[in-house]
Structure formats: C-alpha cells, structure tokens
Design a protein around this motif. Structure first.
Motif, PDB file in Angstrom:
ATOM      1  N   ARG A  70       0.859  -1.191   0.000  1.00 35.89           N
ATOM      2  CA  ARG A  70       0.000   0.000   0.000  1.00 35.89           C
ATOM      3  C   ARG A  70       0.893   1.238   0.000  1.00 35.89           C
ATOM      4  O   ARG A  70       1.733   1.411   0.873  1.00 35.89           O
ATOM      5  CB  ARG A  70      -0.915   0.022   1.220  1.00 35.89           C
ATOM      6  N   THR A  71       0.680   2.085  -1.011  1.00 33.27           N
ATOM      7  CA  THR A  71       1.436   3.326  -1.136  1.00 33.27           C
ATOM      8  C   THR A  71       0.532   4.484  -0.741  1.00 33.27           C
ATOM      9  O   THR A  71      -0.610   4.581  -1.189  1.00 33.27           O
ATOM     10  CB  THR A  71       1.931   3.514  -2.589  1.00 33.27           C
ATOM     11  N   VAL A  72       1.053   5.369   0.086  1.00 36.42           N
ATOM     12  CA  VAL A  72       0.297   6.511   0.594  1.00 36.42           C
ATOM     13  C   VAL A  72       0.900   7.787   0.019  1.00 36.42           C
ATOM     14  O   VAL A  72       2.115   7.928  -0.048  1.00 36.42           O
ATOM     15  CB  VAL A  72       0.327   6.555   2.144  1.00 36.42           C
ATOM     16  N   SER A  73       0.028   8.706  -0.402  1.00 34.37           N
ATOM     17  CA  SER A  73       0.458   9.986  -0.972  1.00 34.37           C
ATOM     18  C   SER A  73      -0.302  11.122  -0.305  1.00 34.37           C
ATOM     19  O   SER A  73      -1.450  10.953   0.110  1.00 34.37           O
ATOM     20  CB  SER A  73       0.149  10.043  -2.466  1.00 34.37           C
ATOM     21  N   LEU A  74       0.345  12.254  -0.244  1.00 34.86           N
ATOM     22  CA  LEU A  74      -0.334  13.464   0.213  1.00 34.86           C
ATOM     23  C   LEU A  74      -1.255  13.908  -0.915  1.00 34.86           C
ATOM     24  O   LEU A  74      -0.842  13.972  -2.071  1.00 34.86           O
ATOM     25  CB  LEU A  74       0.700  14.548   0.522  1.00 34.86           C
ATOM     26  N   ARG A  75      -2.519  14.165  -0.612  1.00 36.04           N
ATOM     27  CA  ARG A  75      -3.474  14.574  -1.638  1.00 36.04           C
ATOM     28  C   ARG A  75      -3.181  16.008  -2.040  1.00 36.04           C
ATOM     29  O   ARG A  75      -3.117  16.889  -1.171  1.00 36.04           O
ATOM     30  CB  ARG A  75      -4.910  14.455  -1.128  1.00 36.04           C
ATOM     31  N   PRO A  76      -2.987  16.265  -3.339  1.00 41.01           N
ATOM     32  CA  PRO A  76      -2.723  17.645  -3.780  1.00 41.01           C
ATOM     33  C   PRO A  76      -3.847  18.592  -3.340  1.00 41.01           C
ATOM     34  O   PRO A  76      -5.027  18.280  -3.502  1.00 41.01           O
ATOM     35  CB  PRO A  76      -2.670  17.535  -5.302  1.00 41.01           C
ATOM     36  N   GLY A  77      -3.488  19.699  -2.763  1.00 41.10           N
ATOM     37  CA  GLY A  77      -4.465  20.687  -2.316  1.00 41.10           C
ATOM     38  C   GLY A  77      -5.164  20.344  -1.018  1.00 41.10           C
ATOM     39  O   GLY A  77      -6.073  21.054  -0.593  1.00 41.10           O
ATOM     40  N   ALA A  78      -4.734  19.276  -0.363  1.00 41.11           N
ATOM     41  CA  ALA A  78      -5.409  18.824   0.853  1.00 41.11           C
ATOM     42  C   ALA A  78      -5.371  19.848   1.978  1.00 41.11           C
ATOM     43  O   ALA A  78      -6.299  19.942   2.772  1.00 41.11           O
ATOM     44  CB  ALA A  78      -4.795  17.517   1.339  1.00 41.11           C
ATOM     45  N   LEU A  79      -4.311  20.630   2.034  1.00 41.34           N
ATOM     46  CA  LEU A  79      -4.165  21.585   3.125  1.00 41.34           C
ATOM     47  C   LEU A  79      -4.574  22.994   2.715  1.00 41.34           C
ATOM     48  O   LEU A  79      -4.417  23.935   3.493  1.00 41.34           O
ATOM     49  CB  LEU A  79      -2.721  21.563   3.647  1.00 41.34           C
ATOM     50  N   ASP A  80      -5.134  23.135   1.511  1.00 44.36           N
ATOM     51  CA  ASP A  80      -5.562  24.449   1.045  1.00 44.36           C
ATOM     52  C   ASP A  80      -6.622  25.066   1.961  1.00 44.36           C
ATOM     53  O   ASP A  80      -6.609  26.268   2.204  1.00 44.36           O
ATOM     54  CB  ASP A  80      -6.107  24.376  -0.383  1.00 44.36           C
ATOM     55  N   VAL A  81      -7.525  24.237   2.479  1.00 47.47           N
ATOM     56  CA  VAL A  81      -8.580  24.749   3.349  1.00 47.47           C
ATOM     57  C   VAL A  81      -7.971  25.341   4.623  1.00 47.47           C
ATOM     58  O   VAL A  81      -8.429  26.363   5.132  1.00 47.47           O
ATOM     59  CB  VAL A  81      -9.628  23.658   3.668  1.00 47.47           C
ATOM     60  N   LEU A  82      -6.908  24.734   5.104  1.00 44.89           N
ATOM     61  CA  LEU A  82      -6.225  25.246   6.290  1.00 44.89           C
ATOM     62  C   LEU A  82      -5.514  26.558   5.969  1.00 44.89           C
ATOM     63  O   LEU A  82      -5.591  27.517   6.737  1.00 44.89           O
ATOM     64  CB  LEU A  82      -5.229  24.203   6.804  1.00 44.89           C
ATOM     65  N   HIS A  83      -4.870  26.592   4.840  1.00 45.09           N
ATOM     66  CA  HIS A  83      -4.184  27.814   4.399  1.00 45.09           C
ATOM     67  C   HIS A  83      -5.186  28.961   4.220  1.00 45.09           C
ATOM     68  O   HIS A  83      -4.927  30.091   4.653  1.00 45.09           O
ATOM     69  CB  HIS A  83      -3.447  27.538   3.092  1.00 45.09           C
ATOM     70  N   LEU A  84      -6.317  28.665   3.613  1.00 47.58           N
ATOM     71  CA  LEU A  84      -7.365  29.679   3.410  1.00 47.58           C
ATOM     72  C   LEU A  84      -7.864  30.213   4.749  1.00 47.58           C
ATOM     73  O   LEU A  84      -7.975  31.426   4.944  1.00 47.58           O
ATOM     74  CB  LEU A  84      -8.524  29.076   2.611  1.00 47.58           C
ATOM     75  N   TRP A  85      -8.153  29.322   5.674  1.00 46.13           N
ATOM     76  CA  TRP A  85      -8.666  29.744   6.982  1.00 46.13           C
ATOM     77  C   TRP A  85      -7.631  30.587   7.728  1.00 46.13           C
ATOM     78  O   TRP A  85      -7.965  31.622   8.307  1.00 46.13           O
ATOM     79  CB  TRP A  85      -9.056  28.522   7.810  1.00 46.13           C
ATOM     80  N   LEU A  86      -6.371  30.139   7.708  1.00 45.74           N
ATOM     81  CA  LEU A  86      -5.324  30.912   8.384  1.00 45.74           C
ATOM     82  C   LEU A  86      -5.183  32.295   7.755  1.00 45.74           C
ATOM     83  O   LEU A  86      -4.979  33.282   8.463  1.00 45.74           O
ATOM     84  CB  LEU A  86      -3.990  30.173   8.329  1.00 45.74           C
ATOM     85  N   GLY A  87      -5.296  32.376   6.444  1.00 46.89           N
ATOM     86  CA  GLY A  87      -5.236  33.665   5.765  1.00 46.89           C
ATOM     87  C   GLY A  87      -6.357  34.589   6.194  1.00 46.89           C
ATOM     88  O   GLY A  87      -6.152  35.790   6.391  1.00 46.89           O
ATOM     89  N   GLU A  88      -7.542  34.039   6.360  1.00 51.36           N
ATOM     90  CA  GLU A  88      -8.681  34.849   6.812  1.00 51.36           C
ATOM     91  C   GLU A  88      -8.467  35.355   8.232  1.00 51.36           C
ATOM     92  O   GLU A  88      -8.891  36.450   8.575  1.00 51.36           O
ATOM     93  CB  GLU A  88      -9.969  34.028   6.740  1.00 51.36           C
ATOM     94  N   GLN A  89      -7.816  34.575   9.062  1.00 49.60           N
ATOM     95  CA  GLN A  89      -7.579  34.991  10.442  1.00 49.60           C
ATOM     96  C   GLN A  89      -6.475  36.024  10.531  1.00 49.60           C
ATOM     97  O   GLN A  89      -6.469  36.890  11.381  1.00 49.60           O
ATOM     98  CB  GLN A  89      -7.211  33.779  11.309  1.00 49.60           C
TER      99      GLN A  89
END
Length: 112
Positions: A70-89
């Motif tokens: 089983r190979t695991v990958s970071l999903r592209p754009g997965a942390l965008d929601v966190l980046h967006l929220w931090l930017g708003e704060q």
C-alpha cells in the motif's frame, strides 16, 4: 460555507496528533509505502494504519494498494482549506499593523 467548516474541522482534527503530522511531513517529500512510514515509530502496524485511516478520511492523504503493498500519498491541495482559513484569520491583524505603520510614518514625518 458549512462544507468549508466541516472540511476544516476534519483537517484540524487529523493534524492534531503529532504522529499524523510527522506522517504528513514525510509524505510532503514523496509518496511512501506503509512499511516505510511505520519505520520511525515504535508502534504496531495496525496502530499506524489507524492514523493513516484518519488522515485519509479527512482527505489529507490517499492510498493505493498494488498487490500486498500500500502506497500513501499526500493529496494535492489537501491543506488548502487550512491555508485559506489561516489567511482569513491573519488579514485583520495585518490590516491593523498596516494602519499602525502608516500612522507611525506620518508621525515621524511631521516631527522631522
């Protein structure tokens, strides 16, 4: 907007654990097989699989099984929601800092 907060909550819950953050940091470099991800941890493989399942349920990682590996990958754009929220704060504080900077510049200019 409700989906945004549900997604944000899931990502924050997934990243709340130091083991899962370490896994995400490793996957940011390149995809990895589960045994490679397990190597730095002193835990049973089923425990690591539970961490991976939480990350996958939150949409942070994806996994693909090829035979017994089983190979695991970071999903592209997965942390965008966190980046967006931090930017708003951060925006209100940055605006206040900008206004303070303008005020100090004007005050200094008047004094000289």
């Amino acid at each position: 907007m409700a989906k945004y907060h549900v997604e944000l909550d899931a990502v924050l819950r997934a990243l709340a654990d130091p083991t899962r953050r370490t896994v995400v940091e490793r996957l940011a470099k390149s995809p990895a097989v589960v045994s490679e991800l397990a190597a730095p941890f002193s835990m049973a493989l089923p425990s690591l699989m539970q961490h991976l399942r939480i990350l996958e349920d939150a949409g942070v990682v994806t996994s693909e099984k090829n035979g017994r590996v089983r190979t695991v990958s970071l999903r592209p754009g997965a942390l965008d929601v966190l980046h967006l929220w931090l930017g708003e704060q951060r925006t209100p504080a940055e605006r206040q800092a900008d206004r303070l900077g303008i005020h100090l510049t004007r005050t200094t200019a008047k004094e000289t």
